[in-house]
Design a protein around this motif. Structure first.
Motif, PDB file in Angstrom:
ATOM      1  N   GLY A 140      -8.415 -21.923-104.153  1.00  0.00           N
ATOM      2  CA  GLY A 140      -9.393 -22.654-104.957  1.00  0.00           C
ATOM      3  C   GLY A 140     -10.332 -21.760-105.732  1.00  0.00           C
ATOM      4  N   GLU A 141      -9.893 -20.561-106.053  1.00  0.00           N
ATOM      5  CA  GLU A 141     -10.763 -19.597-106.710  1.00  0.00           C
ATOM      6  C   GLU A 141     -10.548 -19.507-108.216  1.00  0.00           C
ATOM      7  N   LEU A 142      -9.876 -20.465-108.806  1.00  0.00           N
ATOM      8  CA  LEU A 142      -9.565 -20.352-110.222  1.00  0.00           C
ATOM      9  C   LEU A 142     -10.145 -21.523-110.998  1.00  0.00           C
ATOM     10  N   ASN A 143     -10.845 -21.215-112.051  1.00  0.00           N
ATOM     11  CA  ASN A 143     -11.373 -22.227-112.971  1.00  0.00           C
ATOM     12  C   ASN A 143     -12.234 -23.285-112.300  1.00  0.00           C
ATOM     13  N   THR A 144     -13.078 -22.863-111.420  1.00  0.00           N
ATOM     14  CA  THR A 144     -14.014 -23.796-110.811  1.00  0.00           C
ATOM     15  C   THR A 144     -15.404 -23.501-111.364  1.00  0.00           C
ATOM     16  N   PRO A 145     -16.244 -24.518-111.453  1.00  0.00           N
ATOM     17  CA  PRO A 145     -17.608 -24.261-111.920  1.00  0.00           C
ATOM     18  C   PRO A 145     -18.320 -23.222-111.052  1.00  0.00           C
ATOM     19  N   ALA A 146     -18.085 -23.271-109.758  1.00  0.00           N
ATOM     20  CA  ALA A 146     -18.735 -22.310-108.860  1.00  0.00           C
ATOM     21  C   ALA A 146     -18.299 -20.889-109.190  1.00  0.00           C
ATOM     22  N   LEU A 147     -17.032 -20.694-109.484  1.00  0.00           N
ATOM     23  CA  LEU A 147     -16.545 -19.363-109.818  1.00  0.00           C
ATOM     24  C   LEU A 147     -17.150 -18.870-111.125  1.00  0.00           C
ATOM     25  N   ARG A 148     -17.174 -19.733-112.113  1.00  0.00           N
ATOM     26  CA  ARG A 148     -17.763 -19.332-113.397  1.00  0.00           C
ATOM     27  C   ARG A 148     -19.238 -18.975-113.227  1.00  0.00           C
ATOM     28  N   ASP A 149     -19.953 -19.759-112.433  1.00  0.00           N
ATOM     29  CA  ASP A 149     -21.369 -19.472-112.187  1.00  0.00           C
ATOM     30  C   ASP A 149     -21.542 -18.124-111.503  1.00  0.00           C
ATOM     31  N   ARG A 150     -20.712 -17.868-110.481  1.00  0.00           N
ATOM     32  CA  ARG A 150     -20.793 -16.577-109.779  1.00  0.00           C
ATOM     33  C   ARG A 150     -20.451 -15.434-110.709  1.00  0.00           C
ATOM     34  N   PHE A 151     -19.433 -15.626-111.524  1.00  0.00           N
ATOM     35  CA  PHE A 151     -19.019 -14.583-112.458  1.00  0.00           C
ATOM     36  C   PHE A 151     -20.162 -14.244-113.412  1.00  0.00           C
ATOM     37  N   GLU A 152     -20.787 -15.284-113.968  1.00  0.00           N
ATOM     38  CA  GLU A 152     -21.897 -15.066-114.904  1.00  0.00           C
ATOM     39  C   GLU A 152     -23.104 -14.457-114.210  1.00  0.00           C
ATOM     40  N   SER A 153     -23.483 -15.015-113.058  1.00  0.00           N
ATOM     41  CA  SER A 153     -24.738 -14.606-112.433  1.00  0.00           C
ATOM     42  C   SER A 153     -24.644 -13.294-111.668  1.00  0.00           C
ATOM     43  N   VAL A 154     -23.456 -12.930-111.243  1.00  0.00           N
ATOM     44  CA  VAL A 154     -23.334 -11.718-110.439  1.00  0.00           C
ATOM     45  C   VAL A 154     -22.579 -10.624-111.193  1.00  0.00           C
ATOM     46  N   PHE A 155     -21.336 -10.868-111.496  1.00  0.00           N
ATOM     47  CA  PHE A 155     -20.497  -9.828-112.072  1.00  0.00           C
ATOM     48  C   PHE A 155     -20.989  -9.397-113.455  1.00  0.00           C
ATOM     49  N   LEU A 156     -21.117 -10.358-114.369  1.00  0.00           N
ATOM     50  CA  LEU A 156     -21.554  -9.994-115.715  1.00  0.00           C
ATOM     51  C   LEU A 156     -22.989  -9.492-115.725  1.00  0.00           C
ATOM     52  N   ALA A 157     -23.835 -10.076-114.891  1.00  0.00           N
ATOM     53  CA  ALA A 157     -25.214  -9.599-114.822  1.00  0.00           C
ATOM     54  C   ALA A 157     -25.253  -8.138-114.380  1.00  0.00           C
ATOM     55  N   GLY A 158     -24.441  -7.799-113.407  1.00  0.00           N
ATOM     56  CA  GLY A 158     -24.374  -6.412-112.947  1.00  0.00           C
ATOM     57  C   GLY A 158     -23.854  -5.478-114.013  1.00  0.00           C
ATOM     58  N   LEU A 159     -22.822  -5.922-114.732  1.00  0.00           N
ATOM     59  CA  LEU A 159     -22.282  -5.090-115.811  1.00  0.00           C
ATOM     60  C   LEU A 159     -23.293  -4.906-116.938  1.00  0.00           C
ATOM     61  N   ARG A 160     -24.059  -5.940-117.219  1.00  0.00           N
ATOM     62  CA  ARG A 160     -25.080  -5.814-118.269  1.00  0.00           C
ATOM     63  C   ARG A 160     -26.160  -4.831-117.845  1.00  0.00           C
ATOM     64  N   LYS A 161     -26.552  -4.878-116.588  1.00  0.00           N
ATOM     65  CA  LYS A 161     -27.538  -3.919-116.091  1.00  0.00           C
ATOM     66  C   LYS A 161     -26.994  -2.500-116.118  1.00  0.00           C
ATOM     67  N   ALA A 162     -25.678  -2.380-116.011  1.00  0.00           N
ATOM     68  CA  ALA A 162     -25.043  -1.061-116.057  1.00  0.00           C
ATOM     69  C   ALA A 162     -24.899  -0.559-117.491  1.00  0.00           C
ATOM     70  N   GLY A 163     -25.195  -1.439-118.465  1.00  0.00           N
ATOM     71  CA  GLY A 163     -25.138  -0.992-119.850  1.00  0.00           C
ATOM     72  C   GLY A 163     -24.125  -1.703-120.727  1.00  0.00           C
ATOM     73  N   LEU A 164     -23.392  -2.661-120.199  1.00  0.00           N
ATOM     74  CA  LEU A 164     -22.429  -3.405-121.011  1.00  0.00           C
ATOM     75  C   LEU A 164     -23.177  -4.294-121.992  1.00  0.00           C
ATOM     76  N   PRO A 165     -22.894  -4.160-123.292  1.00  0.00           N
ATOM     77  CA  PRO A 165     -23.584  -5.022-124.251  1.00  0.00           C
ATOM     78  C   PRO A 165     -23.114  -6.471-124.126  1.00  0.00           C
ATOM     79  N   GLU A 166     -23.977  -7.401-124.507  1.00  0.00           N
ATOM     80  CA  GLU A 166     -23.641  -8.823-124.390  1.00  0.00           C
ATOM     81  C   GLU A 166     -22.629  -9.262-125.426  1.00  0.00           C
ATOM     82  N   GLU A 167     -22.487  -8.521-126.498  1.00  0.00           N
ATOM     83  CA  GLU A 167     -21.526  -8.909-127.537  1.00  0.00           C
ATOM     84  C   GLU A 167     -20.310  -8.034-127.517  1.00  0.00           C
TER      85      GLU A 167
END
Length: 80
Positions: free
Chosen positions: A53-80
């Protein structure tokens, strides 16, 4: 994995074996096997993700945005 897929796969398999309850290695393995052209193994890893149940769920997308992408942005990944 970038251009070193053959080296990455054994390490990802070790990670998956060490923590089978964590789906993150399966995500990377599905991508690695897909890039390598091994569709059978790529599909098998994706099937495991779907079965858990780890694919295309709202919970997964939320975790991806709030944790993974947030961490990458703090590491210097640009938003665009």
């Amino acid at each position: 994995m970038q251009s070193r897929i053959d080296e990455a796969i054994p390490w990802l398999e070790k990670s998956r074996s060490a923590r089978p309850e964590d789906p993150s290695a399966d995500w990377f393995l599905a991508a690695a096997y897909g890039l390598k052209g091994d569709e059978q193994l790529a599909h098998a890893r994706l099937a495991r993700i779907r079965a858990n149940g780890e694919l295309n769920t709202p919970a997964l997308r939320d975790r991806f945005e709030s944790v993974f992408l947030a961490g990458l942005r703090k590491a210097g990944l640009p938003e665009e």
